[in-house]
Design a protein around this motif. Structure first.
Motif: not given
Length: 466
Positions: A342, A337, A369, A345
């Protein structure tokens, strides 16, 4: 024609100095803001560490008769070895305590001591003492001012100076009286802590270890320290008062459970990885150290200071060693992140949350995220996660900020304003919170739950603590 005293300006200056002394003393022990913790203190949040501290405190609270959840523990980002109680509901612990304490028992001893302050109502009684000290100070200052004025009016400069000195003398006597009272309360908290440790079947050896560490630190400068001008007893005095009591316990030589010690070692490594610079991490955990805590610290330093791919490889090694450790998965998600990935993540954070479903800080990171990703589905998922996180952790401003971002991405501006107001409120920034709440109310339907939340913030007035 008004009466004139030639020396009155000198007396007023002395009175002002004495008053400032009293105000400074009052500020030093004043309780913090009733909402959201003290503004300006560098607090930190971490689900792994907070969970470990709750486990440390659970048997102490039971022994002290405190219901779970009544007292909060807040982490301060300071390397000094210190902990303190701000009121009857919060214990503040510097990360320096956690980083320097080699065993859980050392930290538990510190927390047991602070619990003794809470149960004993020491802060409330100290405020009462201050009230009494203020009365005595005002009387002493008024008598001193009268003496200065009389001496100056009589033309006796030396007598006036002596009288001005007399104004400050009672302040010093009162200060020492209060410090003596505080030292007595510290000793009472020490004894209470030993009682809680005995009742919960734990050793008080960690407390003695901490005091011995302090004793070693002040030994070289002891001759320059006035023991009567300290708010705490000298470490050597605390050791002599507690050692016999601690050693009488059948639990004195009891060690911490290996699993708890292992969690403690990982927690210390995590703090080193995040708090220390890269070279500081390698000095504390050199490559020759192949323990899991050492690898944890180096993996954190790798993602903070090195290439992401190499860091992820180290984190995957941690996960291979302990697949069901939620905090290793959380670290992987955080690394992705914070490096602008993201989408990568999300799976790691979902796995962490599945392993630690009550970790609302992990849920907040997952919401962030999702909110950072593209598409309305991600925004909806982010809102769902962040709404759940804020419902269970109302003092998490970051969750509210991320919720505001998710609402704004969907064009739901009044809801975004409300979430921003809640973030400001959680931080104790009440003027900003009220301004944002008023703006949110204009776009929300009157009488709805969200409108009522905004109205509560817009009309909130902080209570003044006595």
């Amino acid at each position: 024609m008004a009466l004139r005293f030639p020396g009155l300006s000198t007396a007023r200056a002395a009175l002002k100095r004495a008053t400032l002394t009293l105000v400074a003393l009052s500020i030093a022990v004043a309780p913090v803001s009733a909402q959201g913790g003290p503004r300006g203190l560098p607090t930190i949040r971490d689900a792994e560490i907070e969970g470990l501290l709750r486990d440390y405190m659970a048997p102490i609270f039971r022994a002290a008769g405190i219901n779970e959840g009544v007292v909060e523990i807040t982490l301060i980002n300071s390397r000094e070895f210190n902990a303190f109680v701000a009121d009857g509901r919060r214990i503040f612990v510097n990360v320096g305590v956690l980083m320097d304490a080699k065993t859980p028992n050392e930290v538990i001893g510190v927390l047991a001591h602070e619990t003794g302050h809470i149960v004993g109502g020491h802060l409330a009684r100290l405020r009462q003492r201050l009230d009494g000290a203020q009365t005595m100070s005002i009387v002493a200052m008024l008598l001193g001012v009268g003496a200065v004025a009389g001496a100056m009016a009589g033309g006796s400069g030396s007598a006036g100076q002596a009288a001005a000195g007399a104004i400050m003398a009672p302040q010093e006597a009162i200060r020492r009286s209060l410090l003596s009272y505080q030292r007595g309360e510290e000793m009472a908290a020490d004894r209470a802590a030993v009682g809680y440790l005995n009742k919960s079947g734990q050793s008080a050896k960690g407390m003695l270890t901490t005091f011995k560490r302090f004793a070693d630190q002040v030994a070289f400068s002891k001759r320059y320290i006035d023991p009567y001008a300290q708010s705490h007893p000298m470490p050597s005095d605390r050791i002599s008062n507690l050692q016999e009591l601690a050693e009488k316990s059948p639990y004195y030589n009891k060690l911490d459970p290996p699993a708890l010690q292992a969690r403690h070692d990982l927690m210390r490594a995590k703090l080193v990885g995040f708090v220390e610079a890269g070279d500081g991490v390698t000095r504390r955990y050199p490559m020759s150290d192949q323990s899991l805590p050492a690898k944890y610290a180096r993996a954190i330093a790798a993602y903070r200071y090195g290439a992401l791919d190499g860091a992820i490889g180290q984190i995957d090694g941690l996960i291979a060693a302990q697949p069901n450790n939620p905090w290793f998965h959380e670290l992987k998600g955080q690394a992705y992140l914070e490096n602008g990935k993201p989408g990568l993540a999300v799976p790691a954070l979902k796995r962490a949350l599945a392993l630690a479903p009550n970790a609302q800080l992990v849920r907040t990171m997952l919401g962030q995220a999702l909110a950072t990703g593209s598409g309305p589905k991600n925004a909806d998922a982010a809102i769902a996660e962040l709404t759940r996180a804020t419902a269970r952790d109302t003092k998490n401003p970051e969750a509210y900020r991320q919720l505001a971002i998710a609402f704004a991405r969907k064009g739901q501006i009044p809801q975004a304003d409300l979430a921003s107001a809640q973030a400001a409120f959680a931080e104790g920034d009440y003027p900003t919170a009220r301004q944002l709440a008023e703006r949110a109310k204009k776009g929300l339907k009157q009488g709805t739950p969200n409108w009522l939340k905004a109205d509560d913030i817009a009309t909130y007035k902080p209570q003044k603590l006595n």
